[in-house]
Scaffold this motif. Structure first.
Motif, PDB file in Angstrom:
ATOM      1  N   ARG A  71      39.366  52.834  24.791  1.00  0.00           N
ATOM      2  CA  ARG A  71      37.917  52.514  24.304  1.00  0.00           C
ATOM      3  C   ARG A  71      36.920  51.860  26.576  1.00  0.00           C
ATOM      4  O   ARG A  71      35.523  52.456  25.867  1.00  0.00           O
ATOM      5  N   ILE A  72      37.216  52.128  26.820  1.00  0.00           N
ATOM      6  CA  ILE A  72      36.653  52.246  27.851  1.00  0.00           C
ATOM      7  C   ILE A  72      36.929  53.206  29.348  1.00  0.00           C
ATOM      8  O   ILE A  72      38.618  53.958  29.287  1.00  0.00           O
ATOM      9  N   SER A  73      36.131  53.506  30.540  1.00  0.00           N
ATOM     10  CA  SER A  73      37.185  54.439  31.382  1.00  0.00           C
ATOM     11  C   SER A  73      37.805  53.707  32.565  1.00  0.00           C
ATOM     12  O   SER A  73      37.208  52.917  32.752  1.00  0.00           O
ATOM     13  N   GLU A  74      38.593  54.479  33.128  1.00  0.00           N
ATOM     14  CA  GLU A  74      38.746  54.281  34.511  1.00  0.00           C
ATOM     15  C   GLU A  74      37.719  53.481  35.270  1.00  0.00           C
ATOM     16  O   GLU A  74      38.241  52.839  36.184  1.00  0.00           O
ATOM     17  N   LYS A  75      36.808  54.318  35.345  1.00  0.00           N
ATOM     18  CA  LYS A  75      35.575  53.770  36.436  1.00  0.00           C
ATOM     19  C   LYS A  75      35.071  52.527  35.954  1.00  0.00           C
ATOM     20  O   LYS A  75      35.168  51.522  36.967  1.00  0.00           O
ATOM     21  N   GLN A  76      34.819  52.006  34.856  1.00  0.00           N
ATOM     22  CA  GLN A  76      34.724  50.253  34.169  1.00  0.00           C
ATOM     23  C   GLN A  76      35.524  49.564  34.696  1.00  0.00           C
ATOM     24  O   GLN A  76      35.695  48.720  34.758  1.00  0.00           O
ATOM     25  N   VAL A  77      36.653  50.083  34.651  1.00  0.00           N
ATOM     26  CA  VAL A  77      38.183  48.931  34.845  1.00  0.00           C
ATOM     27  C   VAL A  77      38.038  48.517  35.991  1.00  0.00           C
ATOM     28  O   VAL A  77      38.326  47.893  36.514  1.00  0.00           O
ATOM     29  N   ALA A  78      38.105  49.925  37.291  1.00  0.00           N
ATOM     30  CA  ALA A  78      38.022  49.491  38.141  1.00  0.00           C
ATOM     31  C   ALA A  78      36.359  48.552  38.627  1.00  0.00           C
ATOM     32  O   ALA A  78      36.959  47.775  40.010  1.00  0.00           O
ATOM     33  N   LEU A  79      35.986  48.802  38.250  1.00  0.00           N
ATOM     34  CA  LEU A  79      34.543  48.417  38.453  1.00  0.00           C
ATOM     35  C   LEU A  79      34.526  46.651  37.998  1.00  0.00           C
ATOM     36  O   LEU A  79      34.179  45.825  38.743  1.00  0.00           O
ATOM     37  N   GLY A 139      37.358  44.792  37.877  1.00  0.00           N
ATOM     38  CA  GLY A 139      38.348  44.430  38.559  1.00  0.00           C
ATOM     39  C   GLY A 139      37.827  43.901  39.670  1.00  0.00           C
ATOM     40  O   GLY A 139      38.538  43.056  40.734  1.00  0.00           O
ATOM     41  N   GLY A 140      36.992  44.915  39.887  1.00  0.00           N
ATOM     42  CA  GLY A 140      36.581  44.607  42.102  1.00  0.00           C
ATOM     43  C   GLY A 140      35.562  43.850  41.491  1.00  0.00           C
ATOM     44  O   GLY A 140      35.629  42.967  42.594  1.00  0.00           O
ATOM     45  N   SER A 141      34.354  42.935  40.221  1.00  0.00           N
ATOM     46  CA  SER A 141      33.204  41.889  40.015  1.00  0.00           C
ATOM     47  C   SER A 141      35.056  41.154  40.540  1.00  0.00           C
ATOM     48  O   SER A 141      33.475  39.934  40.751  1.00  0.00           O
ATOM     49  N   LEU A 142      35.791  41.331  39.379  1.00  0.00           N
ATOM     50  CA  LEU A 142      36.103  39.856  39.206  1.00  0.00           C
ATOM     51  C   LEU A 142      37.031  39.062  40.585  1.00  0.00           C
ATOM     52  O   LEU A 142      36.848  38.539  40.428  1.00  0.00           O
ATOM     53  N   PHE A 143      37.510  40.428  41.225  1.00  0.00           N
ATOM     54  CA  PHE A 143      38.224  40.533  42.528  1.00  0.00           C
ATOM     55  C   PHE A 143      36.928  39.716  43.832  1.00  0.00           C
ATOM     56  O   PHE A 143      36.851  38.273  44.544  1.00  0.00           O
ATOM     57  N   LEU A 144      35.643  40.041  43.780  1.00  0.00           N
ATOM     58  CA  LEU A 144      34.785  39.541  44.745  1.00  0.00           C
ATOM     59  C   LEU A 144      34.493  37.443  43.810  1.00  0.00           C
ATOM     60  O   LEU A 144      33.847  36.990  44.765  1.00  0.00           O
ATOM     61  N   VAL A 145      34.307  37.789  43.094  1.00  0.00           N
ATOM     62  CA  VAL A 145      33.856  36.357  42.250  1.00  0.00           C
ATOM     63  C   VAL A 145      35.640  35.314  42.452  1.00  0.00           C
ATOM     64  O   VAL A 145      34.810  34.452  42.962  1.00  0.00           O
ATOM     65  N   PHE A 146      36.529  35.868  42.875  1.00  0.00           N
ATOM     66  CA  PHE A 146      37.160  35.255  43.053  1.00  0.00           C
ATOM     67  C   PHE A 146      37.397  34.681  44.340  1.00  0.00           C
ATOM     68  O   PHE A 146      37.450  33.545  45.153  1.00  0.00           O
ATOM     69  N   ALA A 147      37.010  35.651  45.019  1.00  0.00           N
ATOM     70  CA  ALA A 147      36.477  35.952  46.670  1.00  0.00           C
ATOM     71  C   ALA A 147      35.548  34.520  46.619  1.00  0.00           C
ATOM     72  O   ALA A 147      35.599  34.304  47.672  1.00  0.00           O
ATOM     73  N   VAL A 148      34.360  34.712  46.370  1.00  0.00           N
ATOM     74  CA  VAL A 148      33.122  33.704  46.157  1.00  0.00           C
ATOM     75  C   VAL A 148      33.711  32.711  45.607  1.00  0.00           C
ATOM     76  O   VAL A 148      33.290  31.328  46.301  1.00  0.00           O
ATOM     77  N   HIS A 149      34.596  32.341  44.519  1.00  0.00           N
ATOM     78  CA  HIS A 149      35.007  30.897  44.441  1.00  0.00           C
ATOM     79  C   HIS A 149      35.937  30.319  45.481  1.00  0.00           C
ATOM     80  O   HIS A 149      35.879  29.200  45.295  1.00  0.00           O
ATOM     81  N   SER A 150      36.833  31.224  46.024  1.00  0.00           N
ATOM     82  CA  SER A 150      37.747  30.408  46.755  1.00  0.00           C
ATOM     83  C   SER A 150      36.823  30.212  48.221  1.00  0.00           C
ATOM     84  O   SER A 150      37.277  29.360  49.002  1.00  0.00           O
ATOM     85  N   ILE A 151      36.147  30.836  48.650  1.00  0.00           N
ATOM     86  CA  ILE A 151      35.216  30.577  50.022  1.00  0.00           C
ATOM     87  C   ILE A 151      34.641  28.882  49.613  1.00  0.00           C
ATOM     88  O   ILE A 151      34.607  28.405  50.975  1.00  0.00           O
TER      89      ILE A 151
END
Length: 97
Positions: free
Chosen positions: A71-79, A81-93
């Motif tokens: 259904r979706i490309s590997e690039k979309q999954v990476a994007l 996942g990276g965005s979610l990681f950044l959201v968690f980082a900002v929330h943690s800070i």
């Protein structure tokens, strides 16, 4: 020399999956919980139960990943996942430890 019936490509996939899973799981919370459980319960039962549970979890991840890949490309999954990681980082800070 590879065991009979296993192609070089199959062996590469198997060894890559084993290495990735082994290194990713080493020292995570489920391993710590398994150590704690084995200290007070039957180690054989903990080994069998842990192996079976991990196999089912990994199998579901493989099936889900295969379905998602149609259904979706590997690039979309990476994007995503990276965005979610950044959201968690900002929330943690923002929220603190």
């Amino acid at each position: 020399n590879l065991p009979s019936g296993i192609s070089r490509k199959q062996f590469q996939v198997l060894s890559q999956a084993f290495t990735l899973t082994f290194l990713a799981e080493w020292g995570d919370r489920s391993q710590i919980a398994t150590i704690a459980l084995a200290s007070s319960k039957d180690p054989f039962g903990v080994t069998v139960g842990g192996t079976f549970g991990h196999a089912i979890c990994t199998g579901l991840a493989v099936i889900g990943g295969r379905m998602l890949a149609t259904r979706i490309s590997e690039k979309q999954v990476a994007l995503a996942g990276g965005s979610l990681f950044l959201v968690f980082a900002v929330h943690s800070i923002w929220a603190g430890p």
